[in-house]
Design a protein around this motif. Structure first.
Motif, PDB file in Angstrom:
ATOM      1  N   SER A 106      47.907 -49.999   7.154  1.00 36.40           N
ATOM      2  CA  SER A 106      47.765 -51.020   8.194  1.00 36.40           C
ATOM      3  C   SER A 106      46.976 -52.212   7.667  1.00 36.40           C
ATOM      4  O   SER A 106      47.285 -53.364   7.978  1.00 36.40           O
ATOM      5  N   ALA A 107      45.957 -51.935   6.857  1.00 36.48           N
ATOM      6  CA  ALA A 107      45.162 -53.017   6.278  1.00 36.48           C
ATOM      7  C   ALA A 107      46.015 -53.889   5.358  1.00 36.48           C
ATOM      8  O   ALA A 107      45.860 -55.119   5.328  1.00 36.48           O
ATOM      9  N   PHE A 132      43.948 -51.225  14.369  1.00 35.66           N
ATOM     10  CA  PHE A 132      44.321 -52.388  13.567  1.00 35.66           C
ATOM     11  C   PHE A 132      45.145 -53.378  14.399  1.00 35.66           C
ATOM     12  O   PHE A 132      45.009 -54.594  14.245  1.00 35.66           O
ATOM     13  N   ALA A 133      46.006 -52.857  15.268  1.00 35.11           N
ATOM     14  CA  ALA A 133      46.811 -53.723  16.127  1.00 35.11           C
ATOM     15  C   ALA A 133      45.936 -54.511  17.086  1.00 35.11           C
ATOM     16  O   ALA A 133      46.135 -55.714  17.306  1.00 35.11           O
ATOM     17  N   GLN A 134      44.974 -53.829  17.671  1.00 32.99           N
ATOM     18  CA  GLN A 134      44.058 -54.494  18.600  1.00 32.99           C
ATOM     19  C   GLN A 134      43.294 -55.605  17.889  1.00 32.99           C
ATOM     20  O   GLN A 134      43.137 -56.713  18.414  1.00 32.99           O
ATOM     21  N   SER A 135      42.852 -55.331  16.689  1.00 32.71           N
ATOM     22  CA  SER A 135      42.115 -56.319  15.906  1.00 32.71           C
ATOM     23  C   SER A 135      42.998 -57.510  15.548  1.00 32.71           C
ATOM     24  O   SER A 135      42.572 -58.671  15.652  1.00 32.71           O
ATOM     25  N   ALA A 136      44.243 -57.241  15.152  1.00 36.86           N
ATOM     26  CA  ALA A 136      45.165 -58.324  14.796  1.00 36.86           C
ATOM     27  C   ALA A 136      45.442 -59.225  15.988  1.00 36.86           C
ATOM     28  O   ALA A 136      45.518 -60.453  15.862  1.00 36.86           O
ATOM     29  N   LYS A 208      41.355 -47.723   5.448  1.00 37.48           N
ATOM     30  CA  LYS A 208      42.546 -48.574   5.360  1.00 37.48           C
ATOM     31  C   LYS A 208      43.757 -48.003   6.089  1.00 37.48           C
ATOM     32  O   LYS A 208      44.644 -48.744   6.498  1.00 37.48           O
ATOM     33  N   SER A 209      43.799 -46.689   6.215  1.00 36.67           N
ATOM     34  CA  SER A 209      44.976 -45.993   6.748  1.00 36.67           C
ATOM     35  C   SER A 209      44.718 -45.453   8.151  1.00 36.67           C
ATOM     36  O   SER A 209      43.715 -44.759   8.388  1.00 36.67           O
ATOM     37  N   GLY A 210      45.622 -45.771   9.084  1.00 37.36           N
ATOM     38  CA  GLY A 210      45.478 -45.293  10.456  1.00 37.36           C
ATOM     39  C   GLY A 210      45.532 -43.782  10.568  1.00 37.36           C
ATOM     40  O   GLY A 210      44.799 -43.172  11.356  1.00 37.36           O
TER      41      GLY A 210
END
Length: 388
Positions: A106-107, A132-136, A208-210
């Motif tokens: 995801s990173a 990661f989606a929320q952060s993006a 780095k990995s969900g």
């Protein structure tokens, strides 16, 4: 992606409807010119927040076909049946799907969006771990878009503006090569037993990995932690390392097949998929969802705000959330977000639902704030935990 796998369709649906409905409380781009006019009265696809906004589905399809290509990233063909989804999309619309760095994290996806802004090779669409989606979305990297089935996605499973929305999910599980491991572990506590020396791996680096991030969270819940405290998960892996059981090789289909990672903490849909994938090659891969650390989570879809193929990006999302797309994920042992809706309207693939890995216990889900806090703890402590 055996004994723990098979369950009744009714139980599968109960878990999908009740447990998962609580998750996530979480050259220059052609976007302005090549993105065709969205049809009579429609916006250009790059500006469209729905198919209707683009002039209707027919107009969106026409614009996507004109673009002819979709840039995807970090979606292996053997991950949750993505191969069938890619092939189905191309067959239906004649649009080529180019997948870069299929085993990326995801990173890596977010980094590609940032570093390739304005380039033809930038990713159009993203498949991200929930945090990661929320952060993006908060960083303004993703475009607001609502698929036709958006209203059927539970409120807790999507951003209200459509900057991300959950797609498929699963439970953290323990996969095991029963031909190399005499007695397969069933719980996180089992993993500390001396007979598993050098055998226990994660699918990636949890910073780095969900999937690896979820593995540490589940280990925390199994060892007295909570959604507000992932530290016991770090402590567990430190103990695993000290005992000599932690295997630093990141598990992939290749390492599983070669026997390099005989025990893998990973999503249940991946471990269940390996059982099918390697059955003909003499591999007896078993899957267990640990009862002492029941953790479930969805991945999320998002569109790059600066997608070089904005119409194809939006059409891809429409396909993924169609009945065909959702059932293809289900065939890959993943639980699609619209599973309850499909069951209600009679379009669910019940045979595929009946094969989902068996689960006992109630999963817990972190909020966006809890995810952020946990990522900070991991960033500061993971390397130290596994270096001892």
């Amino acid at each position: 992606m055996i004994p723990p796998r098979i369950r009744t369709a009714g139980l599968a649906m109960t878990l999908a409807a009740s447990a998962f409905a609580l998750a996530a409380c979480g050259a220059k781009s052609d976007a302005s010119t090549g993105a065709a006019d969205g049809g009579k009265g429609g916006k250009s696809p790059a500006a469209a927040t729905s198919a209707k906004d683009a002039g209707g589905m027919d107009a969106l399809i026409a614009a996507a076909k004109k673009e002819g290509t979709l840039n995807a990233i970090a979606i292996p063909r053997d991950w949750a049946n993505y191969g069938a989804l890619i092939d189905g999309f191309t067959k239906k619309y004649g649009i080529k799907v180019s997948v870069e760095n299929p085993d990326g994290t995801s990173a890596d996806e977010i980094n590609a969006v940032k570093t390739r802004k304005g380039q033809d090779r930038a990713p159009d669409v993203l498949d991200l771990g929930a945090s990661f989606a929320q952060s993006a979305g908060e960083q303004g990297l993703t475009a607001p878009y609502k698929v036709e089935g958006f209203d059927k996605i539970p409120a807790a499973q999507k951003d209200a503006k459509g900057r991300w929305f959950n797609d498929y999910g699963g439970y953290v599980s323990i996969g095991c090569d029963a031909k190399r491991v005499k007695v397969c572990p069933q719980t996180f506590a089992d993993l500390l037993k001396p007979e598993y020396k050098g055998q226990v791996a994660l699918n990636g680096n949890p910073t780095k990995s969900g999937s690896a991030f979820a593995g540490v969270y589940a280990a925390s819940l199994a060892n007295g932690g909570s959604l507000d405290n992932i530290q016991p998960g770090l402590d567990f892996f430190a103990k695993l390392k000290k005992a000599g059981n932690y295997n630093p090789v990141e598990s992939t289909p290749a390492t599983v097949e070669k026997g390099e990672t005989p025990i893998s903490i990973d999503w249940d849909y991946l471990n269940a998929g390996y059982a099918d994938q390697f059955k003909g090659k003499g591999l007896d891969w078993k899957t267990a969802v640990p009862t002492d650390g029941v953790y479930a989570q969805y991945y999320s879809q998002a569109i790059n705000k600066d997608a070089p193929h904005p119409a194809a990006a939006r059409l891809w999302q429409e396909y993924l959330y169609s009945t065909e797309g959702q059932n293809l994920w289900l065939k890959g042992y993943a639980r699609p977000v619209l599973m309850p809706a499909l069951d209600k309207d009679g379009t669910l693939d019940k045979a595929a639902a009946a094969k989902l890995p068996q689960v006992s216990g109630t999963p817990t889900f972190p909020t966006e704030a809890q995810n952020t806090q946990a990522k900070t703890v991991l960033a500061n402590g993971w390397a130290k935990a596994i270096s001892g």
